[in-house]
Design a protein around this motif. Structure first.
Motif, PDB file in Angstrom:
ATOM      1  N   PRO A   1       1.029  -1.295   0.177  1.00 22.30           N
ATOM      2  CA  PRO A   1      -0.392   0.022  -0.070  1.00 22.30           C
ATOM      3  C   PRO A   1       0.617   1.213   0.101  1.00 22.30           C
ATOM      4  O   PRO A   1       0.558   2.032  -1.106  1.00 22.30           O
ATOM      5  CB  PRO A   1      -1.286   0.055   1.358  1.00 22.30           C
ATOM      6  N   GLY A   2       2.188   1.324   0.583  1.00 23.62           N
ATOM      7  CA  GLY A   2       2.884   2.704   0.844  1.00 23.62           C
ATOM      8  C   GLY A   2       2.920   2.886  -0.327  1.00 23.62           C
ATOM      9  O   GLY A   2       3.640   4.375  -0.983  1.00 23.62           O
ATOM     10  N   ARG A   3       3.973   1.672  -1.739  1.00 25.26           N
ATOM     11  CA  ARG A   3       3.899   1.714  -2.923  1.00 25.26           C
ATOM     12  C   ARG A   3       3.038   2.450  -3.747  1.00 25.26           C
ATOM     13  O   ARG A   3       3.517   3.142  -4.648  1.00 25.26           O
ATOM     14  CB  ARG A   3       5.326   0.200  -3.508  1.00 25.26           C
ATOM     15  N   ALA A   4       1.857   1.653  -3.326  1.00 24.76           N
ATOM     16  CA  ALA A   4       1.030   2.371  -4.119  1.00 24.76           C
ATOM     17  C   ALA A   4       0.265   4.166  -4.034  1.00 24.76           C
ATOM     18  O   ALA A   4       0.212   5.103  -4.863  1.00 24.76           O
ATOM     19  CB  ALA A   4      -0.361   1.290  -4.297  1.00 24.76           C
ATOM     20  N   LEU A   5       0.592   4.215  -2.981  1.00 27.86           N
ATOM     21  CA  LEU A   5       0.129   5.514  -2.082  1.00 27.86           C
ATOM     22  C   LEU A   5       1.356   6.554  -2.720  1.00 27.86           C
ATOM     23  O   LEU A   5       0.998   7.644  -3.382  1.00 27.86           O
ATOM     24  CB  LEU A   5       0.601   5.126  -0.722  1.00 27.86           C
ATOM     25  N   LEU A   6       2.994   6.151  -2.970  1.00 25.02           N
ATOM     26  CA  LEU A   6       4.040   6.978  -3.256  1.00 25.02           C
ATOM     27  C   LEU A   6       3.846   6.826  -4.197  1.00 25.02           C
ATOM     28  O   LEU A   6       4.138   8.757  -5.113  1.00 25.02           O
ATOM     29  CB  LEU A   6       5.077   6.383  -3.062  1.00 25.02           C
ATOM     30  N   ARG A   7       3.049   5.919  -5.634  1.00 26.96           N
ATOM     31  CA  ARG A   7       2.613   6.384  -6.568  1.00 26.96           C
ATOM     32  C   ARG A   7       1.749   7.390  -7.633  1.00 26.96           C
ATOM     33  O   ARG A   7       1.855   9.349  -7.599  1.00 26.96           O
ATOM     34  CB  ARG A   7       2.579   5.213  -8.009  1.00 26.96           C
ATOM     35  N   ARG A   8       0.427   7.366  -6.334  1.00 20.93           N
ATOM     36  CA  ARG A   8       0.361   8.512  -6.408  1.00 20.93           C
ATOM     37  C   ARG A   8       0.243   9.787  -5.777  1.00 20.93           C
ATOM     38  O   ARG A   8      -0.283  10.590  -5.820  1.00 20.93           O
ATOM     39  CB  ARG A   8      -1.722   8.287  -5.456  1.00 20.93           C
ATOM     40  N   THR A   9       1.122  10.226  -4.766  1.00 17.25           N
ATOM     41  CA  THR A   9       1.569  11.428  -4.238  1.00 17.25           C
ATOM     42  C   THR A   9       2.482  11.731  -5.310  1.00 17.25           C
ATOM     43  O   THR A   9       2.481  13.079  -5.477  1.00 17.25           O
ATOM     44  CB  THR A   9       2.183  11.052  -2.428  1.00 17.25           C
ATOM     45  N   ASP A  10       3.273  11.188  -6.118  1.00 15.54           N
ATOM     46  CA  ASP A  10       4.162  11.720  -6.755  1.00 15.54           C
ATOM     47  C   ASP A  10       3.418  12.211  -8.424  1.00 15.54           C
ATOM     48  O   ASP A  10       3.428  12.834  -8.621  1.00 15.54           O
ATOM     49  CB  ASP A  10       4.926  10.104  -7.897  1.00 15.54           C
ATOM     50  N   ASP A  11       1.694  11.335  -8.627  1.00 16.87           N
ATOM     51  CA  ASP A  11       0.989  11.902  -9.705  1.00 16.87           C
ATOM     52  C   ASP A  11       0.686  13.314  -9.065  1.00 16.87           C
ATOM     53  O   ASP A  11       0.613  13.995 -10.045  1.00 16.87           O
ATOM     54  CB  ASP A  11       0.170  11.287  -9.847  1.00 16.87           C
ATOM     55  N   ALA A  12       0.222  13.277  -7.892  1.00 19.60           N
ATOM     56  CA  ALA A  12      -0.552  14.673  -7.512  1.00 19.60           C
ATOM     57  C   ALA A  12       0.793  15.537  -7.038  1.00 19.60           C
ATOM     58  O   ALA A  12       0.264  16.974  -7.729  1.00 19.60           O
ATOM     59  CB  ALA A  12      -1.289  14.216  -5.786  1.00 19.60           C
ATOM     60  N   VAL A  13       1.556  15.187  -7.069  1.00 15.49           N
ATOM     61  CA  VAL A  13       3.031  16.544  -6.973  1.00 15.49           C
ATOM     62  C   VAL A  13       3.287  17.076  -8.708  1.00 15.49           C
ATOM     63  O   VAL A  13       3.007  18.159  -8.321  1.00 15.49           O
ATOM     64  CB  VAL A  13       3.903  16.277  -5.482  1.00 15.49           C
ATOM     65  N   ASP A  14       3.298  15.914  -9.139  1.00 15.14           N
ATOM     66  CA  ASP A  14       3.713  16.032 -10.402  1.00 15.14           C
ATOM     67  C   ASP A  14       3.211  17.104 -11.192  1.00 15.14           C
ATOM     68  O   ASP A  14       3.201  17.918 -12.369  1.00 15.14           O
ATOM     69  CB  ASP A  14       4.535  14.975 -11.436  1.00 15.14           C
ATOM     70  N   SER A  15       1.364  16.870 -10.730  1.00 10.76           N
ATOM     71  CA  SER A  15       0.823  17.575 -11.542  1.00 10.76           C
ATOM     72  C   SER A  15       0.235  18.692 -11.068  1.00 10.76           C
ATOM     73  O   SER A  15      -0.809  19.375 -12.273  1.00 10.76           O
ATOM     74  CB  SER A  15      -0.596  16.526 -12.095  1.00 10.76           C
ATOM     75  N   ALA A  16       0.386  18.967  -9.679  1.00 12.28           N
ATOM     76  CA  ALA A  16       0.150  20.284  -9.271  1.00 12.28           C
ATOM     77  C   ALA A  16       1.052  21.569 -10.292  1.00 12.28           C
ATOM     78  O   ALA A  16       2.019  21.729 -10.559  1.00 12.28           O
ATOM     79  CB  ALA A  16       0.783  20.661  -8.102  1.00 12.28           C
ATOM     80  N   PRO A  17       0.385  22.906 -10.157  1.00 16.24           N
ATOM     81  CA  PRO A  17       0.463  23.980 -11.241  1.00 16.24           C
ATOM     82  C   PRO A  17       1.863  24.449 -10.333  1.00 16.24           C
ATOM     83  O   PRO A  17       2.147  24.067  -9.237  1.00 16.24           O
ATOM     84  CB  PRO A  17      -0.100  24.611 -10.718  1.00 16.24           C
ATOM     85  N   ARG A  18       3.123  24.687 -10.966  1.00 13.28           N
ATOM     86  CA  ARG A  18       4.339  25.141 -10.146  1.00 13.28           C
ATOM     87  C   ARG A  18       3.561  27.240  -9.659  1.00 13.28           C
ATOM     88  O   ARG A  18       3.169  27.668 -10.668  1.00 13.28           O
ATOM     89  CB  ARG A  18       5.711  25.432 -11.444  1.00 13.28           C
ATOM     90  N   ARG A  19       4.344  27.115  -8.992  1.00 10.39           N
ATOM     91  CA  ARG A  19       3.832  28.886  -8.520  1.00 10.39           C
ATOM     92  C   ARG A  19       4.961  29.715  -8.869  1.00 10.39           C
ATOM     93  O   ARG A  19       6.216  29.020  -9.034  1.00 10.39           O
ATOM     94  CB  ARG A  19       4.737  29.069  -6.808  1.00 10.39           C
ATOM     95  N   ALA A  20       4.789  31.051  -9.234  1.00  6.13           N
ATOM     96  CA  ALA A  20       6.046  31.619 -10.486  1.00  6.13           C
ATOM     97  C   ALA A  20       6.728  32.428  -9.188  1.00  6.13           C
ATOM     98  O   ALA A  20       6.170  32.323  -8.328  1.00  6.13           O
ATOM     99  CB  ALA A  20       5.034  32.775 -10.926  1.00  6.13           C
TER     100      ALA A  20
END
Length: 100
Positions: free
Chosen positions: A81-100
């Motif tokens: 479950p930790g690896r699956a959650l890590l993939r989800r957090t990676d996706d969420a962080v990577d898809s977040a818009p970057r602040r200027a």
């Protein structure tokens, strides 16, 4: 009090994911204190998990980093479950818009 970021969707956790996330964040707190650092950044995401609330973008980023460190020595029951959650957090962080 720092404002919550609203530029990304909140990360909701299943019960199993919340268990692993809580363990990973507590582990990160202990490592921070042992290294002479500050555990304060982890307090809000831990409290959010304990209340059953979704993590905001900042909490999700902290969780991702905590999971990377935690999963190397995690109990067997937490690894899948930790690896699956890590993939989800990676996706969420990577898809977040970057602040200027």
């Amino acid at each position: 009090m720092p404002s919550r970021r609203t530029d990304a969707a909140d990360l909701a956790l299943s019960r199993e994911e919340a268990w692993v996330a809580h363990a990973a964040l507590l582990d990160a707190c202990e490592r921070a204190v042992d290294a002479g650092g500050d555990a304060a950044p982890y307090r809000r995401p831990i409290a959010d998990i304990e209340r059953g609330e979704a993590l905001d973008a900042d909490g999700t980023a902290l969780l991702r980093d905590a999971l990377v460190d935690y999963l190397g020595d995690a109990p067997v029951r937490d690894r899948a479950p930790g690896r699956a959650l890590l993939r989800r957090t990676d996706d969420a962080v990577d898809s977040a818009p970057r602040r200027a």
